[in-house]
Scaffold this motif. Sequence first.
Motif, PDB file in Angstrom:
ATOM      1  N   GLY A  77       0.788  -1.226   0.000  1.00 50.49           N
ATOM      2  CA  GLY A  77       0.000   0.000   0.000  1.00 50.49           C
ATOM      3  C   GLY A  77       0.818   1.274   0.000  1.00 50.49           C
ATOM      4  O   GLY A  77       0.265   2.365  -0.083  1.00 50.49           O
ATOM      5  N   LYS A  78       2.134   1.165   0.095  1.00 48.71           N
ATOM      6  CA  LYS A  78       3.003   2.332   0.068  1.00 48.71           C
ATOM      7  C   LYS A  78       3.950   2.234  -1.127  1.00 48.71           C
ATOM      8  O   LYS A  78       4.244   1.142  -1.616  1.00 48.71           O
ATOM      9  N   LEU A  79       4.420   3.386  -1.596  1.00 52.52           N
ATOM     10  CA  LEU A  79       5.343   3.401  -2.722  1.00 52.52           C
ATOM     11  C   LEU A  79       6.737   2.996  -2.261  1.00 52.52           C
ATOM     12  O   LEU A  79       7.267   3.545  -1.300  1.00 52.52           O
ATOM     13  N   LEU A  80       7.318   2.027  -2.954  1.00 50.86           N
ATOM     14  CA  LEU A  80       8.639   1.512  -2.613  1.00 50.86           C
ATOM     15  C   LEU A  80       9.575   1.727  -3.795  1.00 50.86           C
ATOM     16  O   LEU A  80       9.245   1.388  -4.932  1.00 50.86           O
ATOM     17  N   THR A  81      10.740   2.308  -3.532  1.00 49.57           N
ATOM     18  CA  THR A  81      11.753   2.511  -4.571  1.00 49.57           C
ATOM     19  C   THR A  81      12.735   1.347  -4.548  1.00 49.57           C
ATOM     20  O   THR A  81      13.269   1.006  -3.488  1.00 49.57           O
ATOM     21  N   VAL A  82      12.950   0.725  -5.705  1.00 48.99           N
ATOM     22  CA  VAL A  82      13.866  -0.412  -5.810  1.00 48.99           C
ATOM     23  C   VAL A  82      14.914  -0.118  -6.875  1.00 48.99           C
ATOM     24  O   VAL A  82      14.741   0.767  -7.719  1.00 48.99           O
ATOM     25  N   VAL A  83      15.997  -0.876  -6.821  1.00 46.61           N
ATOM     26  CA  VAL A  83      17.114  -0.713  -7.761  1.00 46.61           C
ATOM     27  C   VAL A  83      17.355  -2.035  -8.475  1.00 46.61           C
ATOM     28  O   VAL A  83      17.317  -3.101  -7.850  1.00 46.61           O
ATOM     29  N   ASN A  84      17.576  -1.966  -9.771  1.00 44.34           N
ATOM     30  CA  ASN A  84      18.029  -3.148 -10.509  1.00 44.34           C
ATOM     31  C   ASN A  84      19.139  -2.735 -11.467  1.00 44.34           C
ATOM     32  O   ASN A  84      19.232  -1.570 -11.876  1.00 44.34           O
ATOM     33  N   CYS A  85      20.008  -3.694 -11.798  1.00 41.47           N
ATOM     34  CA  CYS A  85      21.041  -3.411 -12.792  1.00 41.47           C
ATOM     35  C   CYS A  85      20.417  -3.529 -14.177  1.00 41.47           C
ATOM     36  O   CYS A  85      19.229  -3.804 -14.311  1.00 41.47           O
ATOM     37  N   ARG A  86      21.226  -3.336 -15.204  1.00 44.31           N
ATOM     38  CA  ARG A  86      20.668  -3.266 -16.554  1.00 44.31           C
ATOM     39  C   ARG A  86      20.710  -4.590 -17.306  1.00 44.31           C
ATOM     40  O   ARG A  86      20.444  -4.628 -18.508  1.00 44.31           O
ATOM     41  N   LYS A  87      21.037  -5.678 -16.606  1.00 42.98           N
ATOM     42  CA  LYS A  87      20.959  -6.985 -17.262  1.00 42.98           C
ATOM     43  C   LYS A  87      19.502  -7.295 -17.592  1.00 42.98           C
ATOM     44  O   LYS A  87      18.596  -6.969 -16.816  1.00 42.98           O
ATOM     45  N   ALA A  88      19.302  -7.947 -18.735  1.00 42.19           N
ATOM     46  CA  ALA A  88      17.939  -8.174 -19.229  1.00 42.19           C
ATOM     47  C   ALA A  88      17.078  -8.927 -18.218  1.00 42.19           C
ATOM     48  O   ALA A  88      15.906  -8.586 -18.007  1.00 42.19           O
ATOM     49  N   ASP A  89      17.648  -9.946 -17.583  1.00 44.67           N
ATOM     50  CA  ASP A  89      16.870 -10.735 -16.621  1.00 44.67           C
ATOM     51  C   ASP A  89      16.457  -9.890 -15.419  1.00 44.67           C
ATOM     52  O   ASP A  89      15.342 -10.029 -14.902  1.00 44.67           O
ATOM     53  N   CYS A  90      17.345  -9.019 -14.985  1.00 47.52           N
ATOM     54  CA  CYS A  90      17.048  -8.185 -13.819  1.00 47.52           C
ATOM     55  C   CYS A  90      16.012  -7.117 -14.155  1.00 47.52           C
ATOM     56  O   CYS A  90      15.144  -6.797 -13.337  1.00 47.52           O
ATOM     57  N   VAL A  91      16.105  -6.571 -15.364  1.00 47.61           N
ATOM     58  CA  VAL A  91      15.107  -5.589 -15.803  1.00 47.61           C
ATOM     59  C   VAL A  91      13.739  -6.250 -15.888  1.00 47.61           C
ATOM     60  O   VAL A  91      12.722  -5.695 -15.448  1.00 47.61           O
ATOM     61  N   SER A  92      13.704  -7.465 -16.446  1.00 41.92           N
ATOM     62  CA  SER A  92      12.436  -8.180 -16.580  1.00 41.92           C
ATOM     63  C   SER A  92      11.836  -8.510 -15.217  1.00 41.92           C
ATOM     64  O   SER A  92      10.628  -8.371 -15.005  1.00 41.92           O
ATOM     65  N   ALA A  93      12.687  -8.933 -14.273  1.00 37.28           N
ATOM     66  CA  ALA A  93      12.201  -9.305 -12.945  1.00 37.28           C
ATOM     67  C   ALA A  93      11.698  -8.107 -12.149  1.00 37.28           C
ATOM     68  O   ALA A  93      10.955  -8.273 -11.177  1.00 37.28           O
ATOM     69  N   SER A  94      12.098  -6.905 -12.555  1.00 38.52           N
ATOM     70  CA  SER A  94      11.667  -5.695 -11.848  1.00 38.52           C
ATOM     71  C   SER A  94      10.560  -4.957 -12.586  1.00 38.52           C
ATOM     72  O   SER A  94      10.214  -3.831 -12.222  1.00 38.52           O
ATOM     73  N   SER A  95       9.986  -5.592 -13.593  1.00 34.06           N
ATOM     74  CA  SER A  95       9.000  -4.901 -14.428  1.00 34.06           C
ATOM     75  C   SER A  95       7.700  -4.599 -13.694  1.00 34.06           C
ATOM     76  O   SER A  95       6.870  -3.835 -14.189  1.00 34.06           O
ATOM     77  N   TRP A  96       7.496  -5.203 -12.510  1.00 34.56           N
ATOM     78  CA  TRP A  96       6.290  -4.895 -11.724  1.00 34.56           C
ATOM     79  C   TRP A  96       6.305  -3.449 -11.225  1.00 34.56           C
ATOM     80  O   TRP A  96       5.257  -2.884 -10.902  1.00 34.56           O
TER      81      TRP A  96
END
Length: 272
Positions: A77-96
């Motif tokens: 219910g709150k906004l959360l800021t997350v970090v991912n690297c630019r690898k394709a798998d990591c970008v895809s896993a953070s697409s939510w």
Amino acid sequence: MDRSEVVTLCPVCGGKVQLTHDDKVNRCEYCGSPMLGPSQNRDCVNHPGRLAKGVCRVCGDLVCEECMEQRVGDYGGKLLTVVNCRKADCVSASSWAQPLNREYMRLTNMDWADRVDSVIFRLAGIGGLLFMVFELFFILAMVYVQFFTSWGMANIPRLFIPGDVIVTLGILGNLLSAVILQTALQTYVHDRQFGSGGILLASLVLEVAFLLFRGLAYGLLQYPDPRLPWFLLLSFLLATVLAFVGALGALAVGYKKRRQVRTARLRLGLAV
């Protein structure tokens, strides 16, 4: 010291994290957030000698600003800021989560509401909890009146057997109070606050009308001992006032938040 005994708190969810690795990322077992090992190299994995600014939440690599993406998404219910690297798998896993728009985040920052949100949540939540307790006590009191007083046997209506009306209406009352409690708990969520306030207010109207209906149906105004009706009424009023104030607060603050978000999106030319 055994590394399994070193425990710290997750900065995201507050859960306990065992720092089992000295030289690499440890993860919170509750939310999966990465935490650095005590002696881990703090340099960016792609740029030795450049201090990392974040940890990829997916693979655990340390990355600098050039190598990372910041995203923002809903977490509890709150906004959360997350970090991912630019690898394709990591970008895809953070697409939510959506890529971070810093200006949008600045314009929609709702830290101003933290304190009032807490007050609203407490008022509405305590009111909702009191409704649950009230409904339980009410049905027990009516069962007692029905079966253990001569007045109840003579005056409280029944359909087929003594107590069937009390139990049936009591179940409906408990369901309604459960809706009130669940809705009250949603008043803490930014994007649900306004809607929850409206639903809570409507539910309170139904609960008040339903209680009056039951009181009249049971003939409590004619009950020989006036202390019971008065106790029930005052208990109900306490729960109603708390939940009502919480609902009004949720409507007012939730509407202000909606206007803030709408204004920010219009200002930045985003879809409203």
